[in-house]
Design a protein around this motif. Sequence first.
Motif, PDB file in Angstrom:
ATOM      1  N   ILE A 117       0.839  -1.204   0.000  1.00 37.62           N
ATOM      2  CA  ILE A 117       0.000   0.000   0.000  1.00 37.62           C
ATOM      3  C   ILE A 117       0.871   1.251   0.000  1.00 37.62           C
ATOM      4  CG2 ILE A 117      -1.667   1.328   1.348  1.00 37.62           C
ATOM      5  CD1 ILE A 117      -2.841  -1.386   2.272  1.00 37.62           C
ATOM      6  N   ASN A 118       1.928   1.261   0.807  1.00 41.90           N
ATOM      7  CA  ASN A 118       2.829   2.420   0.839  1.00 41.90           C
ATOM      8  C   ASN A 118       3.465   2.659  -0.526  1.00 41.90           C
ATOM      9  OD1 ASN A 118       2.386   3.077   3.486  1.00 41.90           O
ATOM     10  ND2 ASN A 118       4.269   2.176   4.278  1.00 41.90           N
ATOM     11  N   LYS A 119       3.858   1.577  -1.170  1.00 40.46           N
ATOM     12  CA  LYS A 119       4.458   1.716  -2.502  1.00 40.46           C
ATOM     13  C   LYS A 119       3.453   2.293  -3.493  1.00 40.46           C
ATOM     14  CE  LYS A 119       7.141  -0.944  -5.879  1.00 40.46           C
ATOM     15  NZ  LYS A 119       7.691  -2.299  -6.206  1.00 40.46           N
ATOM     16  N   LEU A 120       2.200   1.803  -3.414  1.00 40.76           N
ATOM     17  CA  LEU A 120       1.133   2.335  -4.268  1.00 40.76           C
ATOM     18  C   LEU A 120       0.902   3.822  -3.988  1.00 40.76           C
ATOM     19  CD1 LEU A 120      -1.821  -0.235  -4.463  1.00 40.76           C
ATOM     20  CD2 LEU A 120      -0.650   0.888  -6.382  1.00 40.76           C
ATOM     21  N   ALA A 121       0.865   4.175  -2.710  1.00 36.26           N
ATOM     22  CA  ALA A 121       0.627   5.568  -2.326  1.00 36.26           C
ATOM     23  C   ALA A 121       1.746   6.466  -2.826  1.00 36.26           C
ATOM     24  CB  ALA A 121       0.488   5.676  -0.809  1.00 36.26           C
ATOM     25  N   ALA A 122       2.999   6.010  -2.703  1.00 34.67           N
ATOM     26  CA  ALA A 122       4.131   6.804  -3.172  1.00 34.67           C
ATOM     27  C   ALA A 122       4.028   7.040  -4.679  1.00 34.67           C
ATOM     28  CB  ALA A 122       5.440   6.089  -2.827  1.00 34.67           C
ATOM     29  N   SER A 123       3.651   6.000  -5.424  1.00 35.84           N
ATOM     30  CA  SER A 123       3.490   6.147  -6.877  1.00 35.84           C
ATOM     31  C   SER A 123       2.348   7.104  -7.195  1.00 35.84           C
ATOM     32  CB  SER A 123       3.223   4.782  -7.512  1.00 35.84           C
ATOM     33  OG  SER A 123       4.317   3.913  -7.319  1.00 35.84           O
ATOM     34  N   TYR A 124       1.274   7.020  -6.405  1.00 31.59           N
ATOM     35  CA  TYR A 124       0.126   7.882  -6.636  1.00 31.59           C
ATOM     36  C   TYR A 124       0.470   9.354  -6.384  1.00 31.59           C
ATOM     37  CZ  TYR A 124      -4.702   9.527  -6.486  1.00 31.59           C
ATOM     38  OH  TYR A 124      -5.876  10.203  -6.722  1.00 31.59           O
ATOM     39  N   PHE A 125       1.188   9.605  -5.274  1.00 33.16           N
ATOM     40  CA  PHE A 125       1.595  10.983  -4.965  1.00 33.16           C
ATOM     41  C   PHE A 125       2.515  11.531  -6.060  1.00 33.16           C
ATOM     42  CE2 PHE A 125       1.053   9.785  -0.249  1.00 33.16           C
ATOM     43  CZ  PHE A 125      -0.239  10.288  -0.224  1.00 33.16           C
ATOM     44  N   TYR A 126       3.427  10.700  -6.538  1.00 39.47           N
ATOM     45  CA  TYR A 126       4.355  11.123  -7.593  1.00 39.47           C
ATOM     46  C   TYR A 126       3.585  11.472  -8.865  1.00 39.47           C
ATOM     47  CZ  TYR A 126       8.185  10.982 -10.976  1.00 39.47           C
ATOM     48  OH  TYR A 126       9.080  11.300 -11.966  1.00 39.47           O
ATOM     49  N   TYR A 127       2.584  10.631  -9.189  1.00 36.52           N
ATOM     50  CA  TYR A 127       1.757  10.872 -10.371  1.00 36.52           C
ATOM     51  C   TYR A 127       1.026  12.213 -10.249  1.00 36.52           C
ATOM     52  CZ  TYR A 127      -2.147  10.364 -13.632  1.00 36.52           C
ATOM     53  OH  TYR A 127      -3.072  10.578 -14.618  1.00 36.52           O
ATOM     54  N   GLN A 128       0.471  12.490  -9.076  1.00 43.80           N
ATOM     55  CA  GLN A 128      -0.263  13.747  -8.879  1.00 43.80           C
ATOM     56  C   GLN A 128       0.659  14.949  -9.085  1.00 43.80           C
ATOM     57  OE1 GLN A 128      -3.537  13.572  -8.495  1.00 43.80           O
ATOM     58  NE2 GLN A 128      -3.317  11.337  -8.465  1.00 43.80           N
ATOM     59  N   LEU A 129       1.891  14.857  -8.595  1.00 39.69           N
ATOM     60  CA  LEU A 129       2.844  15.970  -8.709  1.00 39.69           C
ATOM     61  C   LEU A 129       3.117  16.305 -10.167  1.00 39.69           C
ATOM     62  CD1 LEU A 129       4.878  17.790  -7.006  1.00 39.69           C
ATOM     63  CD2 LEU A 129       6.602  16.111  -7.667  1.00 39.69           C
ATOM     64  N   LYS A 130       3.159  15.281 -10.989  1.00 39.06           N
ATOM     65  CA  LYS A 130       3.538  15.474 -12.384  1.00 39.06           C
ATOM     66  C   LYS A 130       2.351  15.851 -13.280  1.00 39.06           C
ATOM     67  CE  LYS A 130       7.976  14.491 -12.168  1.00 39.06           C
ATOM     68  NZ  LYS A 130       9.061  15.271 -12.777  1.00 39.06           N
ATOM     69  N   ASN A 131       1.174  16.009 -12.685  1.00 42.01           N
ATOM     70  CA  ASN A 131      -0.013  16.358 -13.446  1.00 42.01           C
ATOM     71  C   ASN A 131      -0.557  17.719 -12.997  1.00 42.01           C
ATOM     72  OD1 ASN A 131      -1.091  14.059 -15.364  1.00 42.01           O
ATOM     73  ND2 ASN A 131      -0.063  13.059 -13.640  1.00 42.01           N
ATOM     74  N   PRO A 132      -1.508  18.285 -13.768  1.00 43.00           N
ATOM     75  CA  PRO A 132      -1.972  19.657 -13.473  1.00 43.00           C
ATOM     76  C   PRO A 132      -2.404  19.884 -12.030  1.00 43.00           C
ATOM     77  CG  PRO A 132      -2.798  18.954 -15.598  1.00 43.00           C
ATOM     78  CD  PRO A 132      -2.127  17.759 -14.996  1.00 43.00           C
ATOM     79  N   GLN A 133      -3.038  18.879 -11.404  1.00 44.58           N
ATOM     80  CA  GLN A 133      -3.495  19.062 -10.032  1.00 44.58           C
ATOM     81  C   GLN A 133      -2.346  19.226  -9.034  1.00 44.58           C
ATOM     82  OE1 GLN A 133      -4.062  16.486 -12.005  1.00 44.58           O
ATOM     83  NE2 GLN A 133      -4.032  14.508 -10.933  1.00 44.58           N
ATOM     84  N   GLY A 134      -1.143  18.836  -9.447  1.00 46.32           N
ATOM     85  CA  GLY A 134       0.002  18.951  -8.553  1.00 46.32           C
ATOM     86  C   GLY A 134       0.879  20.155  -8.837  1.00 46.32           C
ATOM     87  N   GLU A 135       0.349  21.095  -9.620  1.00 47.55           N
ATOM     88  CA  GLU A 135       1.159  22.236 -10.048  1.00 47.55           C
ATOM     89  C   GLU A 135       1.734  23.016  -8.867  1.00 47.55           C
ATOM     90  OE1 GLU A 135       0.746  26.412 -12.601  1.00 47.55           O
ATOM     91  OE2 GLU A 135      -0.907  24.973 -12.557  1.00 47.55           O
ATOM     92  N   ALA A 136       0.923  23.214  -7.813  1.00 46.89           N
ATOM     93  CA  ALA A 136       1.394  23.996  -6.656  1.00 46.89           C
ATOM     94  C   ALA A 136       2.590  23.309  -5.992  1.00 46.89           C
ATOM     95  CB  ALA A 136       0.259  24.165  -5.654  1.00 46.89           C
ATOM     96  N   GLY A 137       2.493  21.989  -5.840  1.00 45.33           N
ATOM     97  CA  GLY A 137       3.588  21.260  -5.228  1.00 45.33           C
ATOM     98  C   GLY A 137       4.828  21.251  -6.089  1.00 45.33           C
ATOM     99  N   TYR A 138       4.654  21.051  -7.395  1.00 49.04           N
ATOM    100  CA  TYR A 138       5.794  21.039  -8.317  1.00 49.04           C
ATOM    101  C   TYR A 138       6.469  22.403  -8.354  1.00 49.04           C
ATOM    102  CZ  TYR A 138       8.521  20.403 -12.575  1.00 49.04           C
ATOM    103  OH  TYR A 138       9.556  20.318 -13.479  1.00 49.04           O
TER     104      TYR A 138
END
Length: 590
Positions: A117-138
């Motif tokens: 689950i942690n591995k899945l969550a880490a991949s999910y967070f990384y995916y969000q960062l690289k997409n428009p919804q993660g613009e603030a974090g990026y």
Amino acid sequence: MRYSEEVIEEVRNRNDIVDMVSGYVKLQKKGNNYFGLCPFHNEKSPSFSVSPSKQMYYCFGCGAGGNVITFVMEYENYSFSEALKVLADRAGVTLPAAEYSKEAREQEDLKSSLLEINKLAASYFYYQLKNPQGEAGYRYLRERQLSDETITHFGLGYSNKTSDDLYRYLRGKGYDDELLKQTGLVTVEERGSRDKFWNRVMFPIMDVNNRVIGFGGRVMGAGEPKYLNSPETKLFDKSRHLYGLNYARLSREKYILICEGYIDVISLHQAGFTNAVASLGTAFTSQQGQLLKRYTDKVVLTYDSDGAGVKAALRAIPILKEAGVSIQVLNMEPYKDPDDFIKSMGAEAFRERIREARNSFLFEIDVLKKDYKMDDPEQKTAFYNQAARKLLEFPEALERDNYLEAVSREYFISYEDLRNLVNRLGASLGPARTGTSREQGEYGKGQRKKEKEDGVKQSQRLLLTWLIENPGLFDKIKGVITPDDFIEELYHKAAEMVFEGHAAGNLNPAEILNHFINDEDQYRAVAGLFHASLNESLNNEEQKKAFSETIMKVKKNSLDYASRHASGIEELQKIIKEQAGLKDLHISLD
């Protein structure tokens, strides 16, 4: 899980140590052995030796040694079972099914699921960062001057503003609420479920084996708390891990840099300082000190230069000393933290500050001095008294005198005056502090007893290593030394196997290690028995003398021990006769 000795030996035999180690270390053949740069400490001249005949390795620089299983355990920081599984897979050996109790199996399955689950969550967070919804974090990470390569290397991510975003994603992957409760990633309640982290830049926290065990999150905007870590779970105990250690342990530097925060670690790694780590939102702990000791003998504290950073350094210093680590403290001023320093001054200036790092004791004296006005005679005297009290913390006279000289030189105090002050304070505070008087005598006796015990252990250890190195020596000790003369429990057990192996014509040090699989501490200790050579640094006459003296020490100590535990007068008389005969005992290498 315990495996039979036959299975362990099959795995070891199917993994040639030269082939295995060559995957980690560039080896060159010299004589019968192979040599290379030690992977366990930083060195410029090869002192790491691999013996094909013994199927053992040994470093003459740092003392690391063992067989192929030990190597994988030490290099990868694996448990015995984990290392065995890696080697079994490599050699195509099928290990027997693990035999767990129902409870143990449930716990093992739970940990595996949490890691998934942690591995899945880490991949999910990384995916969000690289997409428009993660613009603030990026944007935040890029403003901190972190490159895309660095962001990817550390697996940085972003948790969306939607408060149940990750929860819905994990439920969609088939995980039920009962399991998700135990991840620390979500809160599951009757009135609804929500994520632990939202609208935050995410920092996956990995153990030394690169497994995601938790997360840290930095809020975007003005929310509180600014930084948030995962709660403790079956996988994550923040007092036992260090951020970045999975990378820092592979650095070839002789020291590790300890920082306060994630960004400091990441910034330093990006600048080339891949030996940087940070504690996880808590004061430095003894468990973290012991963890560091496994990888280095020296640390440089690079805490923030503000008051909180100074206090953190003062708390960490005694913990690291207790762990047996040498400590220096880096001066960050006029900048607040390593990230600010690197951005302002660059990597080379930071490296120069590392070279100029302050000895931790003198740093403590520097901090102490700030509490006193040195232009006031009364306060100046009070400072000298406090410095003298600090010097009394060193129980060894030689070390105390070395620091006394340093304090005298650094703070322009007369050496004789400071020494007299230390002695007077020591006498007034009691003998336990200075080592003068009857209690010092008792301490001295205790030290001498400990040194004698250490000498006895060393002689037994040396004899075992020499017998392994040169089985021809068994003929020299025949009728004089037996396994019963090795009175240390661990050495006695090993000696029995060494003697039995020699008698059977099958003396195999790498195989002997397999008999200690149920106790990893013993396993590592026995691995250290079989590496010293009688020929390391002695000429022929010195070898003869060392061998003879070692035999005498082992035998004398054995008889002394037997006399203290004799069951009757007849047995005691026999032992006394043997003790008297020691003066005529002569064993030579000739």
